[in-house]
Design a protein around this motif. Structure first.
Motif, mmCIF file in Angstrom:
data_model
loop_
_atom_site.group_PDB
_atom_site.id
_atom_site.type_symbol
_atom_site.label_atom_id
_atom_site.label_comp_id
_atom_site.label_asym_id
_atom_site.label_seq_id
_atom_site.Cartn_x
_atom_site.Cartn_y
_atom_site.Cartn_z
ATOM 1 N N THR A 82 -6.348 7.632 -13.595
ATOM 2 C CA THR A 82 -5.285 8.230 -12.781
ATOM 3 C C THR A 82 -4.691 9.388 -13.565
ATOM 4 O O THR A 82 -5.091 9.649 -14.708
ATOM 5 N N PRO A 93 -3.005 6.660 -5.435
ATOM 6 C CA PRO A 93 -4.151 6.273 -4.583
ATOM 7 C C PRO A 93 -5.274 5.550 -5.326
ATOM 8 O O PRO A 93 -5.857 4.599 -4.796
ATOM 9 N N GLU A 94 -5.598 5.981 -6.544
ATOM 10 C CA GLU A 94 -6.684 5.353 -7.294
ATOM 11 C C GLU A 94 -6.365 3.879 -7.579
ATOM 12 O O GLU A 94 -7.243 3.023 -7.577
ATOM 13 N N ASP A 138 -4.161 1.982 -5.745
ATOM 14 C CA ASP A 138 -4.167 1.281 -4.455
ATOM 15 C C ASP A 138 -5.561 0.855 -4.046
ATOM 16 O O ASP A 138 -5.768 -0.263 -3.573
ATOM 17 N N LYS A 139 -6.514 1.768 -4.201
ATOM 18 C CA LYS A 139 -7.888 1.502 -3.765
ATOM 19 C C LYS A 139 -8.417 0.230 -4.423
ATOM 20 O O LYS A 139 -9.038 -0.614 -3.764
ATOM 21 N N VAL A 140 -8.163 0.065 -5.716
ATOM 22 C CA VAL A 140 -8.636 -1.109 -6.440
ATOM 23 C C VAL A 140 -7.796 -2.330 -6.080
ATOM 24 O O VAL A 140 -8.329 -3.396 -5.767
ATOM 25 N N PRO A 176 0.833 -1.206 0.000
ATOM 26 C CA PRO A 176 0.000 0.000 0.000
ATOM 27 C C PRO A 176 0.867 1.255 0.000
ATOM 28 O O PRO A 176 1.897 1.308 0.650
ATOM 29 N N SER A 220 -8.561 -3.972 -2.720
ATOM 30 C CA SER A 220 -9.943 -4.301 -2.371
ATOM 31 C C SER A 220 -10.641 -5.201 -3.396
ATOM 32 O O SER A 220 -11.588 -5.889 -3.048
#
Length: 92
Positions: A79, A59-60, A62-64, A54, A67
């Motif tokens: 991005t 960030p975009e 990482d979020k996917v 992480p 999760s």
């Protein structure tokens, strides 16, 4: 710390991203599509990004990656670099 491995395809438009996702969902090989279309140097390795934790990606992303279900094509993910298709290949 959690680590993930993923591969991606980077293109300039959401429309192209959607079209490539449809090709993959209809049986086309992800790595082949990455080699043909990805604007990222990783495309030459079939989109492989290797292992990362992480915060090492935008960030975009990482979020996917941290999760989404494994081995399912995700995207388009927008991005600062463009539009991505992502496939998380492992996480643990």
């Amino acid at each position: 710390m959690t680590q993930a491995t993923a591969r991606h395809i980077l293109v300039a438009s959401e429309e192209q991203c959607q079209a490539l996702k449809a090709e993959i969902e209809n049986g086309r090989d992800f790595a082949e599509v990455a080699r043909e279309h990805s604007q990222c140097p990783s495309g030459q390795q079939g989109g492989e990004l290797g292992s990362f934790g992480p915060g090492q990606m935008v960030p975009e992303f990482d979020k996917v990656v941290f999760s989404a279900d494994l081995n399912q094509v995700q995207g388009p993910v927008k991005t600062q670099f463009g539009y991505h298709l992502l496939e998380v290949t492992s996480r643990g």
